[in-house]
Design a protein around this motif. Structure first.
Motif, PDB file in Angstrom:
ATOM      1  N   SER A 169      -2.395   1.950  -4.448  1.00 39.51           N
ATOM      2  CA  SER A 169      -2.492   3.173  -3.654  1.00 39.51           C
ATOM      3  C   SER A 169      -3.503   2.978  -2.527  1.00 39.51           C
ATOM      4  CB  SER A 169      -2.908   4.354  -4.524  1.00 39.51           C
ATOM      5  OG  SER A 169      -4.279   4.258  -4.861  1.00 39.51           O
ATOM      6  N   ALA A 170      -3.281   3.661  -1.440  1.00 33.52           N
ATOM      7  CA  ALA A 170      -4.191   3.557  -0.288  1.00 33.52           C
ATOM      8  C   ALA A 170      -5.603   3.951  -0.674  1.00 33.52           C
ATOM      9  CB  ALA A 170      -3.676   4.428   0.856  1.00 33.52           C
ATOM     10  N   SER A 171      -5.754   5.000  -1.446  1.00 33.91           N
ATOM     11  CA  SER A 171      -7.100   5.436  -1.835  1.00 33.91           C
ATOM     12  C   SER A 171      -7.797   4.395  -2.696  1.00 33.91           C
ATOM     13  CB  SER A 171      -7.064   6.788  -2.538  1.00 33.91           C
ATOM     14  OG  SER A 171      -6.322   6.698  -3.736  1.00 33.91           O
ATOM     15  N   ASP A 172      -7.061   3.726  -3.589  1.00 37.20           N
ATOM     16  CA  ASP A 172      -7.668   2.686  -4.406  1.00 37.20           C
ATOM     17  C   ASP A 172      -8.029   1.459  -3.573  1.00 37.20           C
ATOM     18  OD1 ASP A 172      -7.425   4.266  -6.650  1.00 37.20           O
ATOM     19  OD2 ASP A 172      -5.726   3.171  -7.483  1.00 37.20           O
ATOM     20  N   ALA A 173      -7.150   1.068  -2.670  1.00 35.92           N
ATOM     21  CA  ALA A 173      -7.424  -0.095  -1.815  1.00 35.92           C
ATOM     22  C   ALA A 173      -8.651   0.141  -0.961  1.00 35.92           C
ATOM     23  CB  ALA A 173      -6.221  -0.415  -0.943  1.00 35.92           C
ATOM     24  N   LEU A 174      -8.784   1.330  -0.416  1.00 36.77           N
ATOM     25  CA  LEU A 174      -9.912   1.643   0.467  1.00 36.77           C
ATOM     26  C   LEU A 174     -11.216   1.850  -0.299  1.00 36.77           C
ATOM     27  CD1 LEU A 174      -8.094   3.965   2.996  1.00 36.77           C
ATOM     28  CD2 LEU A 174      -8.827   1.599   3.340  1.00 36.77           C
ATOM     29  N   ALA A 175     -11.138   2.140  -1.592  1.00 39.75           N
ATOM     30  CA  ALA A 175     -12.342   2.375  -2.382  1.00 39.75           C
ATOM     31  C   ALA A 175     -13.210   1.124  -2.482  1.00 39.75           C
ATOM     32  CB  ALA A 175     -11.969   2.851  -3.791  1.00 39.75           C
ATOM     33  N   PHE A 176     -12.616  -0.047  -2.342  1.00 39.19           N
ATOM     34  CA  PHE A 176     -13.363  -1.293  -2.456  1.00 39.19           C
ATOM     35  C   PHE A 176     -13.955  -1.754  -1.138  1.00 39.19           C
ATOM     36  CE2 PHE A 176     -10.756  -1.686  -6.272  1.00 39.19           C
ATOM     37  CZ  PHE A 176     -11.718  -2.073  -7.179  1.00 39.19           C
TER      38      PHE A 176
ATOM     39  N   ILE B 148       0.842  -1.187   0.000  1.00 35.93           N
ATOM     40  CA  ILE B 148       0.000   0.000   0.000  1.00 35.93           C
ATOM     41  C   ILE B 148       0.886   1.249   0.000  1.00 35.93           C
ATOM     42  CG2 ILE B 148      -1.853   1.239   1.179  1.00 35.93           C
ATOM     43  CD1 ILE B 148      -2.668  -1.518   0.070  1.00 35.93           C
ATOM     44  N   THR B 149       0.638   2.117  -0.957  1.00 35.48           N
ATOM     45  CA  THR B 149       1.421   3.344  -1.078  1.00 35.48           C
ATOM     46  C   THR B 149       0.533   4.554  -0.816  1.00 35.48           C
ATOM     47  OG1 THR B 149       0.980   3.511  -3.447  1.00 35.48           O
ATOM     48  CG2 THR B 149       2.957   2.299  -2.785  1.00 35.48           C
ATOM     49  N   SER B 150       1.151   5.616  -0.332  1.00 33.99           N
ATOM     50  CA  SER B 150       0.415   6.858  -0.074  1.00 33.99           C
ATOM     51  C   SER B 150       1.376   8.030  -0.114  1.00 33.99           C
ATOM     52  CB  SER B 150      -0.276   6.791   1.286  1.00 33.99           C
ATOM     53  OG  SER B 150      -0.921   8.017   1.562  1.00 33.99           O
ATOM     54  N   ASP B 151       0.881   9.155  -0.628  1.00 36.75           N
ATOM     55  CA  ASP B 151       1.661  10.396  -0.608  1.00 36.75           C
ATOM     56  C   ASP B 151       1.482  11.144   0.708  1.00 36.75           C
ATOM     57  OD1 ASP B 151       2.579   9.944  -3.172  1.00 36.75           O
ATOM     58  OD2 ASP B 151       0.942  11.057  -4.107  1.00 36.75           O
ATOM     59  N   ASN B 152       0.550  10.699   1.510  1.00 34.60           N
ATOM     60  CA  ASN B 152       0.259  11.340   2.795  1.00 34.60           C
ATOM     61  C   ASN B 152       1.362  10.980   3.797  1.00 34.60           C
ATOM     62  OD1 ASN B 152      -0.706  12.055   5.333  1.00 34.60           O
ATOM     63  ND2 ASN B 152      -2.811  11.496   4.855  1.00 34.60           N
ATOM     64  N   PRO B 153       2.107  11.965   4.308  1.00 33.93           N
ATOM     65  CA  PRO B 153       3.209  11.665   5.228  1.00 33.93           C
ATOM     66  C   PRO B 153       2.750  11.042   6.550  1.00 33.93           C
ATOM     67  CG  PRO B 153       2.925  14.041   4.979  1.00 33.93           C
ATOM     68  CD  PRO B 153       1.981  13.391   4.020  1.00 33.93           C
ATOM     69  N   SER B 154       1.476  11.182   6.906  1.00 31.47           N
ATOM     70  CA  SER B 154       1.003  10.586   8.153  1.00 31.47           C
ATOM     71  C   SER B 154       0.566   9.126   7.972  1.00 31.47           C
ATOM     72  CB  SER B 154      -0.159  11.398   8.739  1.00 31.47           C
ATOM     73  OG  SER B 154      -1.281  11.342   7.887  1.00 31.47           O
ATOM     74  N   PHE B 155       0.510   8.655   6.714  1.00 25.77           N
ATOM     75  CA  PHE B 155       0.133   7.272   6.452  1.00 25.77           C
ATOM     76  C   PHE B 155       1.299   6.365   6.846  1.00 25.77           C
ATOM     77  CE2 PHE B 155      -0.583   3.494   3.858  1.00 25.77           C
ATOM     78  CZ  PHE B 155      -1.942   3.279   4.055  1.00 25.77           C
TER      79      PHE B 155
ATOM     80  N   ILE C 210      -1.134  -5.474   2.921  1.00 22.69           N
ATOM     81  CA  ILE C 210      -2.331  -6.265   3.176  1.00 22.69           C
ATOM     82  C   ILE C 210      -2.381  -7.378   2.131  1.00 22.69           C
ATOM     83  CG2 ILE C 210      -3.629  -4.372   4.237  1.00 22.69           C
ATOM     84  CD1 ILE C 210      -5.231  -4.096   1.683  1.00 22.69           C
ATOM     85  N   VAL C 211      -3.207  -8.370   2.385  1.00 21.59           N
ATOM     86  CA  VAL C 211      -3.410  -9.455   1.428  1.00 21.59           C
ATOM     87  C   VAL C 211      -4.878  -9.497   1.057  1.00 21.59           C
ATOM     88  CG1 VAL C 211      -3.519 -11.985   1.220  1.00 21.59           C
ATOM     89  CG2 VAL C 211      -1.449 -10.894   2.094  1.00 21.59           C
ATOM     90  N   LYS C 212      -5.140  -9.677  -0.232  1.00 18.34           N
ATOM     91  CA  LYS C 212      -6.489  -9.961  -0.703  1.00 18.34           C
ATOM     92  C   LYS C 212      -6.446 -11.375  -1.259  1.00 18.34           C
ATOM     93  CE  LYS C 212     -10.010  -9.097  -4.054  1.00 18.34           C
ATOM     94  NZ  LYS C 212     -10.029 -10.427  -4.654  1.00 18.34           N
ATOM     95  N   ALA C 213      -7.323 -12.226  -0.743  1.00 21.53           N
ATOM     96  CA  ALA C 213      -7.368 -13.619  -1.196  1.00 21.53           C
ATOM     97  C   ALA C 213      -8.740 -13.919  -1.776  1.00 21.53           C
ATOM     98  CB  ALA C 213      -7.063 -14.556  -0.036  1.00 21.53           C
ATOM     99  N   ASP C 214      -8.751 -14.645  -2.872  1.00 17.58           N
ATOM    100  CA  ASP C 214      -9.999 -14.970  -3.558  1.00 17.58           C
ATOM    101  C   ASP C 214     -10.550 -16.346  -3.208  1.00 17.58           C
ATOM    102  OD1 ASP C 214     -10.166 -12.540  -4.923  1.00 17.58           O
ATOM    103  OD2 ASP C 214      -8.820 -13.248  -6.501  1.00 17.58           O
TER     104      ASP C 214
END
Length: 128
Positions: A120-127, A54-61, A67-71
């Motif tokens: 990206s963190a925003s993409d991961a959290l969007a789901f 997980i990547t983020s431009d937010n310095p506080s992240f 994380i792992v996503k398993a199907d």
């Protein structure tokens, strides 16, 4: 449209192969090891998994965050996830034996080959 395209890419592109995961024949041994490490923590066994950096431009992240996503849930001790269902973990706390992904509440035993990619963190959290 770009955001939808980015989100679609997360699930359609597998990433690159990594050498984590145990064989299906070993996973019961790994479940026993989890119980030895912490008998109060539940165990979930998964296959068809992707390790997300997980990547983020937010310095506080918090960096790094994984994380792992398993199907394919093969077994969940507490019955939270149905067999054959999918799961997304909370962040990694520790990795054991190159196949036990420990989070704050659960040990996830990674079975079989998996892949790894940046999300990206925003993409991961969007789901979720």
């Amino acid at each position: 449209m770009k955001k939808l395209s980015d989100l679609k890419r997360i699930f359609s592109e597998q990433g690159h192969a990594i050498e984590f995961g145990c064989s299906e024949a070993e996973y019961e041994k790994m479940v026993e090891l989890c119980h030895e490490m912490n008998s109060r923590k539940s165990v979930c066994v998964v296959a068809s998994w992707i390790w997300w950096d997980i990547t983020s431009d937010n310095p506080s992240f918090p960096q790094p965050t994984y994380i792992v996503k398993a199907d394919n849930v093969l077994f969940d001790e507490k019955g939270r996830f149905p067999v054959g269902g999918w799961v997304r973990t909370s962040p990694l706390k520790a990795l054991h034996q190159n196949c036990i992904f420990e989070t704050g509440n659960t040990f996830y035993v990674l079975v079989g080959e998996g892949t790894r990619k940046e999300v990206s963190a925003s993409d991961a959290l969007a789901f979720f």
